[in-house]
Design a protein around this motif. Structure first.
Motif, PDB file in Angstrom:
ATOM      1  N   THR A 125      11.451  17.944  43.326  1.00 13.11           N
ATOM      2  CA  THR A 125      12.213  18.401  42.011  1.00 13.11           C
ATOM      3  C   THR A 125      13.786  18.113  42.345  1.00 13.11           C
ATOM      4  O   THR A 125      14.339  18.664  43.292  1.00 13.11           O
ATOM      5  CB  THR A 125      12.203  19.779  41.462  1.00 13.11           C
ATOM      6  OG1 THR A 125      10.647  20.026  41.616  1.00 13.11           O
ATOM      7  CG2 THR A 125      12.683  20.019  40.359  1.00 13.11           C
ATOM      8  N   TRP A 126      14.274  17.228  41.220  1.00 13.70           N
ATOM      9  CA  TRP A 126      15.619  16.942  41.201  1.00 13.70           C
ATOM     10  C   TRP A 126      16.418  18.310  41.093  1.00 13.70           C
ATOM     11  O   TRP A 126      16.030  19.051  40.516  1.00 13.70           O
ATOM     12  CB  TRP A 126      15.923  16.158  40.112  1.00 13.70           C
ATOM     13  CG  TRP A 126      15.469  14.715  40.406  1.00 13.70           C
ATOM     14  CD1 TRP A 126      14.440  13.931  39.768  1.00 13.70           C
ATOM     15  CD2 TRP A 126      15.656  13.756  41.277  1.00 13.70           C
ATOM     16  NE1 TRP A 126      14.046  12.792  40.225  1.00 13.70           N
ATOM     17  CE2 TRP A 126      14.847  12.380  41.179  1.00 13.70           C
ATOM     18  CE3 TRP A 126      16.892  13.543  42.450  1.00 13.70           C
ATOM     19  CZ2 TRP A 126      14.868  11.585  42.043  1.00 13.70           C
ATOM     20  CZ3 TRP A 126      16.874  12.164  43.209  1.00 13.70           C
ATOM     21  CH2 TRP A 126      16.042  11.449  42.959  1.00 13.70           C
ATOM     22  N   PRO A 127      17.658  18.151  41.444  1.00 11.92           N
ATOM     23  CA  PRO A 127      18.505  19.434  41.436  1.00 11.92           C
ATOM     24  C   PRO A 127      18.769  19.932  39.990  1.00 11.92           C
ATOM     25  O   PRO A 127      18.703  21.216  39.471  1.00 11.92           O
ATOM     26  CB  PRO A 127      19.858  19.018  41.948  1.00 11.92           C
ATOM     27  CG  PRO A 127      19.451  18.064  43.053  1.00 11.92           C
ATOM     28  CD  PRO A 127      18.432  17.196  42.344  1.00 11.92           C
ATOM     29  N   ASP A 128      18.609  19.003  38.773  1.00 13.96           N
ATOM     30  CA  ASP A 128      18.532  19.261  37.417  1.00 13.96           C
ATOM     31  C   ASP A 128      17.017  19.913  37.035  1.00 13.96           C
ATOM     32  O   ASP A 128      17.156  20.091  35.743  1.00 13.96           O
ATOM     33  CB  ASP A 128      19.293  18.232  36.780  1.00 13.96           C
ATOM     34  CG  ASP A 128      18.241  16.906  36.864  1.00 13.96           C
ATOM     35  OD1 ASP A 128      17.123  17.136  37.307  1.00 13.96           O
ATOM     36  OD2 ASP A 128      18.410  15.738  35.929  1.00 13.96           O
TER      37      ASP A 128
END
Length: 80
Positions: free
Chosen positions: A32-35
């Motif tokens: 999962t990306w930080p966003d």
């Protein structure tokens, strides 16, 4: 190719096949990306291909600088 390298490649292929079988190419990757966005398995595999291609190109440039050979194909005296 060294035994360790061959084992690493086999392990990576097996893991990729397992993930594709379990989630499908359009299923979520285990990242999962930080966003908060989660890429698909397909997007992660394509990213890996791009990264390998980029670094293989770098290695090829260095090899050409060392031995002066350019183009495709191994030299005639190349053995494995």
């Amino acid at each position: 190719m060294s035994t360790q390298c061959g084992e690493t490649l086999s392990s990576g292929r097996a893991l990729a096949a397992e993930v594709i079988k379990e989630r499908g190419l359009d299923g979520p990757a285990s990242f999962t990306w930080p966003d908060g966005r989660t890429p698909t398995v397909r997007a992660m595999l394509l990213d890996m291909v791009e990264e390998y291609a980029r670094h293989t190109g770098h290695a090829d440039i260095l090899r050409e600088a060392v031995d002066g050979r350019v183009g495709e194909g191994a030299p005639e005296d190349f053995t494995m």
